[in-house]
Design a protein around this motif. Structure first.
Motif, PDB file in Angstrom:
ATOM      1  N   ARG A 190      31.463  30.440  36.860  1.00 43.32           N
ATOM      2  CA  ARG A 190      30.244  30.112  37.595  1.00 43.32           C
ATOM      3  C   ARG A 190      29.429  31.364  37.890  1.00 43.32           C
ATOM      4  NH1 ARG A 190      33.550  25.803  39.593  1.00 43.32           N
ATOM      5  NH2 ARG A 190      34.505  27.028  41.246  1.00 43.32           N
ATOM      6  N   ALA A 248      41.935  27.907  37.467  1.00 47.16           N
ATOM      7  CA  ALA A 248      41.039  27.788  38.629  1.00 47.16           C
ATOM      8  C   ALA A 248      40.239  29.068  38.831  1.00 47.16           C
ATOM      9  CB  ALA A 248      41.858  27.470  39.876  1.00 47.16           C
ATOM     10  N   ALA A 249      40.921  30.217  38.664  1.00 46.79           N
ATOM     11  CA  ALA A 249      40.220  31.503  38.839  1.00 46.79           C
ATOM     12  C   ALA A 249      39.167  31.697  37.755  1.00 46.79           C
ATOM     13  CB  ALA A 249      41.230  32.646  38.808  1.00 46.79           C
ATOM     14  N   GLN A 283      42.298  38.004  38.702  1.00 46.70           N
ATOM     15  CA  GLN A 283      43.184  37.001  39.318  1.00 46.70           C
ATOM     16  C   GLN A 283      43.663  36.009  38.253  1.00 46.70           C
ATOM     17  OE1 GLN A 283      41.215  35.262  42.641  1.00 46.70           O
ATOM     18  NE2 GLN A 283      42.923  33.986  43.195  1.00 46.70           N
ATOM     19  N   GLY A 343      47.417  32.529  46.081  1.00 41.85           N
ATOM     20  CA  GLY A 343      46.684  31.281  45.920  1.00 41.85           C
ATOM     21  C   GLY A 343      45.331  31.538  45.288  1.00 41.85           C
ATOM     22  N   SER A 344      44.856  30.581  44.518  1.00 42.50           N
ATOM     23  CA  SER A 344      43.518  30.716  43.930  1.00 42.50           C
ATOM     24  C   SER A 344      42.700  29.498  44.329  1.00 42.50           C
ATOM     25  CB  SER A 344      43.610  30.813  42.416  1.00 42.50           C
ATOM     26  OG  SER A 344      44.135  29.629  41.890  1.00 42.50           O
ATOM     27  N   ASP A 345      41.416  29.701  44.354  1.00 46.61           N
ATOM     28  CA  ASP A 345      40.533  28.625  44.794  1.00 46.61           C
ATOM     29  C   ASP A 345      40.530  27.463  43.816  1.00 46.61           C
ATOM     30  OD1 ASP A 345      39.950  30.058  46.932  1.00 46.61           O
ATOM     31  OD2 ASP A 345      37.920  30.604  46.349  1.00 46.61           O
ATOM     32  N   GLY A 346      40.776  26.307  44.322  1.00 43.30           N
ATOM     33  CA  GLY A 346      40.611  25.109  43.504  1.00 43.30           C
ATOM     34  C   GLY A 346      39.279  24.485  43.853  1.00 43.30           C
ATOM     35  N   GLN A 387      46.680  28.169  38.351  1.00 46.48           N
ATOM     36  CA  GLN A 387      45.960  29.162  39.161  1.00 46.48           C
ATOM     37  C   GLN A 387      44.990  29.942  38.283  1.00 46.48           C
ATOM     38  OE1 GLN A 387      48.426  31.813  41.341  1.00 46.48           O
ATOM     39  NE2 GLN A 387      49.408  30.210  42.521  1.00 46.48           N
ATOM     40  N   ALA A 427      36.182  29.551  38.442  1.00 49.70           N
ATOM     41  CA  ALA A 427      35.333  30.140  39.490  1.00 49.70           C
ATOM     42  C   ALA A 427      34.538  31.312  38.933  1.00 49.70           C
ATOM     43  CB  ALA A 427      36.198  30.584  40.664  1.00 49.70           C
TER      44      ALA A 427
END
Lengths: 346, 347
Positions: free
Chosen positions: B96, B89-90, B74, A29-32, B86, B93
């Motif tokens: 940032r 999203a990685a 990731q 899983g990756s952070d949303g 995914q 992140a």
């Protein structure tokens, strides 16, 4: 709810699917932006709780003894608590500059979608800290001083560390390996407005080779680069040493195509204002945990173990140890299994 | 119903409330007396107290290297696993933490492209190109995105730029050439004599690129660019390194001593850093006392493309004519007599 639906929910296949999904989310899983990994795990945990309760309702075997029933009830409770914990918890990190108050807007990390955000009421100011290193760069205890609001104008100080968190409003602040230097600079623009800021340099000594960072002057688009020049090594790779702010460090400012080296208190002129290097401070990195359900989860685990032990002890006592195993005729055989499998009573 | 069964049923009926009560009471006891309570303070709703100087921390993105690398890896894993959601999203992140990394935007662009977010993908590829105009794969992605938008002229231009910038063995090169052929045909510009214009152009580029390492464009620490051409005629000790590479940092002082030992008329020690920021490399070298010339290859085009470097540090002994005589992998004590003798044997 129909009998057949409850039977489907109670199946072992659902159990394995829930566990599989939870493992998959944890691994891949990756952070949303809205649903971090922790919160996504809540879904299979919640489903596991339903699955266990459905199994308890439909499967007579699971209710055959109080120990086994208690064990499965505890498992269902644990799954429920884990789901709730992931939905309401927070696992974050923050950096706080020495002499500066904790700013909740800087907290980053996994924040559950139903987390009751109370960090705005957390108040403390970072003081200095001491970290001793053993030979071989082995970090020992961290003692970080924080100042807390006292009565009236007074404040009181406390020492916190890796194993001695500061707990405020359920948030647990632990010091981390992450810490470093933070030059404090003030930019005064042409109108006389002063903007003071601390520039956090990369973690030290982990990134001793890159004690530099970019800085955009507040209120402008002007970017400068700063580098902390350390004439003497602060750390000792071979021997024991203590983290300290260097006495003779200077700040290299690279701006508008020029390189200037500043001592504390010195000022340079830039287009649109003046930049003054105030002093060198440090920053401390904290990991923040908000998991208020952990004690109840631990209690549930203990109860599950005790119930299972009770059940096993009962079976142990019911076993004939002279070579033959006593069986209960009513609960053996294919027909009995089929009957047990879904003996839902309306 | 027997007395035994009734008794068992009673016990079972009691199990649910008993478990519930015990969990609550036991949990409360653990919370209150057993779990480390740390130093517990009541939350303070009052205004910031004035006992210590409160200043706005101008927190900059102090690139948390490890965290950034993990998120980036990731994202790459997500792309490889065919999970663009995914991956995106990685990368978001990671963005940032490290907003100025061109490769990050390229991969974010590919993830967005796979998600069908074409406009957002174009934005990502263009951001990457703005950050680093020589980011070859950004042009490839931009070309694909422009094609999906139906802007064939822009797609063609971007793909041609990719072909110019990509290394000879880039696995996307063939696809790029095919795409150029197709798009030119679609635009009615395919040469009538059957010559593939893009292929011809590429071959010329390949010849120029393969001719000599000494003519490759490198970044200078003062922010400009240059080549190693002025070292032609000397034996070069070319050390490929990076500030984040610990063994590289270890051998730098011995390379400095080596540069002081060798005859400058015949030999030169040169560093090639694959770091991004010339200012920080310059300050680092000043800190460790390295004075021999250093160049930058932030895109790794020379290090990976021409020199085929696969690990750090790597040092190449280059003959005066520009050909590679020896490839030495790993850190060495360069000022040891044997090493000096070895270098002096290269002609």
């Amino acid at each position: 709810m129909s009998h057949s639906l409850i039977c489907k929910l109670a199946s072992l296949r659902v159990t394995l699917t829930c566990i599989g999904v939870a493992v998959a989310v944890a691994l891949f899983g990756s952070d949303g932006d809205t649903w971090p990994v922790g919160a996504m795990i809540a879904l299979p945990f919640g489903a596991l709780c339903v699955n266990l309760l459905a199994a308890l309702t439909t499967n007579v075997t699971l209710r055959a003894s109080a120990g086994l029933l208690g064990f499965h009830l505890a498992l269902a409770t644990l799954a429920l608590l884990a789901a709730a914990d992931r939905l309401t918890g927070l696992a974050g990190h923050v950096e706080v500059t020495e002499g500066v108050g904790f700013d909740p807007s800087l907290v980053e990390g996994d924040i559950g979608p139903f987390h009751p955000w109370k960090l705005d009421s957390v108040r403390f100011v970072q003081g200095g800290f001491e970290i001793d290193y053993d030979p071989g760069m082995k970090r020992r205890d961290t003692v970080s001083k924080v100042y807390l609001p006292g009565d009236g104008q007074a404040s009181r100080s406390l020492d916190v560390g890796d194993d001695m968190p500061l707990v405020i409003g359920g948030y647990r602040f632990y010091t981390s390996f992450n810490k470093g230097f933070a030059p404090l600079v003030t930019f005064t623009d042409g109108a006389g407005a002063a903007h003071t800021g601390a520039i956090h340099l990369p973690s030290y000594p982990l990134n001793y080779f890159k004690q530099g960072n970019d800085w955009t002057i507040p209120g402008t688009r002007k970017a400068v680069k700063v580098w902390l020049h350390l004439p003497d090594e602060v750390y000792d790779e071979e021997g024991a040493w203590r983290f300290r702010k260097p006495d003779n460090a200077s700040l290299v400012v690279i701006a508008e195509g020029a390189r200037r080296e500043l001592r504390p208190g010195e000022t340079i002129s830039l287009s649109g204002g003046h930049l003054r290097y105030e002093e060198l401070r440090s920053w401390m990195g904290y990991t923040i945990a908000y998991n208020t359900l952990v004690p109840w989860m631990l209690a549930t685990v203990v109860i599950a173990i005790l119930c299972l032990a009770w059940h096993v002890a009962g079976k142990f006592q019911a076993t004939s140890w002279d070579g033959a195993v006593r069986a209960r005729p009513s609960q053996t055989g294919t027909d009995a299994n089929a009957e047990r499998r879904c003996a839902y009573v309306r | 119903m027997t007395a035994g069964n009734r008794c068992r049923r009673n016990v079972l009926a009691l199990t649910v409330p008993i478990v519930a009560v015990v969990v609550v009471v036991f949990g409360f006891a653990l919370d209150r007396w057993v779990i480390d309570s740390g130093i517990e303070i009541a939350p303070e709703p009052a205004a910031l107290f004035p006992s210590a100087p409160i200043m706005d921390p101008a927190r900059q993105s102090d690139l948390d290297g490890a965290h950034f690398d993990a998120l980036f890896a990731q994202g790459i894993a997500g792309l490889r696993a065919g999970k663009p959601g995914q991956a995106a999203a990685a990368f978001e992140a990671a963005r940032r933490l490290g907003p100025k990394v061109p490769a990050l935007y390229v991969n974010l662009g590919f993830a967005r492209l796979a998600l069908g977010q074409v406009d957002a993908a174009v934005e990502s590829f263009e951001t990457s190109i703005n950050l680093r105009p020589a980011q070859a794969n950004a042009y490839f992605g931009l070309a694909e995105a422009r094609e999906q938008q139906g802007d064939m002229e822009a797609a063609l231009g971007a793909m041609r730029t990719f072909v110019h910038l990509a290394s000879e063995d880039d696995r996307f090169r063939r696809r790029a050439l095919s795409a150029i052929w197709e798009w030119e045909a679609a635009l009615g510009r395919r040469p009538s004599n059957g010559t593939d214009a893009a292929q011809t152009e590429t071959n010329e580029y390949a010849q120029a690129k393969g001719s000599d390492l000494l003519t490759a464009e490198l970044g200078r620490l003062d922010g400009g660019s240059g080549t190693l051409a002025h070292f032609r005629g000397k034996t070069l000790v070319l050390n490929v390194w990076a500030t984040w590479c610990a063994p590289c940092r270890v051998e730098l002082p011995s390379l400095q001593r080596l540069s002081e030992k060798l005859n400058p008329e015949q030999y030169a020690v040169v560093g090639l850093s694959t770091d991004e920021d010339p200012d920080f490399v310059r300050e680092f070298l000043r800190e460790v006392g390295v004075a021999y010339p250093n160049y930058l290859d932030p895109g790794r085009d020379v290090a990976f493309g021409i020199l085929k470097i696969e690990s750090y540090p790597q040092t190449l002994l280059i003959r005066p004519d520009g050909s590679i005589a020896q490839r030495i992998v790993g850190a060495r004590a360069w000022d040891e007599p044997e090493m000096v003798a070895n270098i002096e044997s290269v002609r």
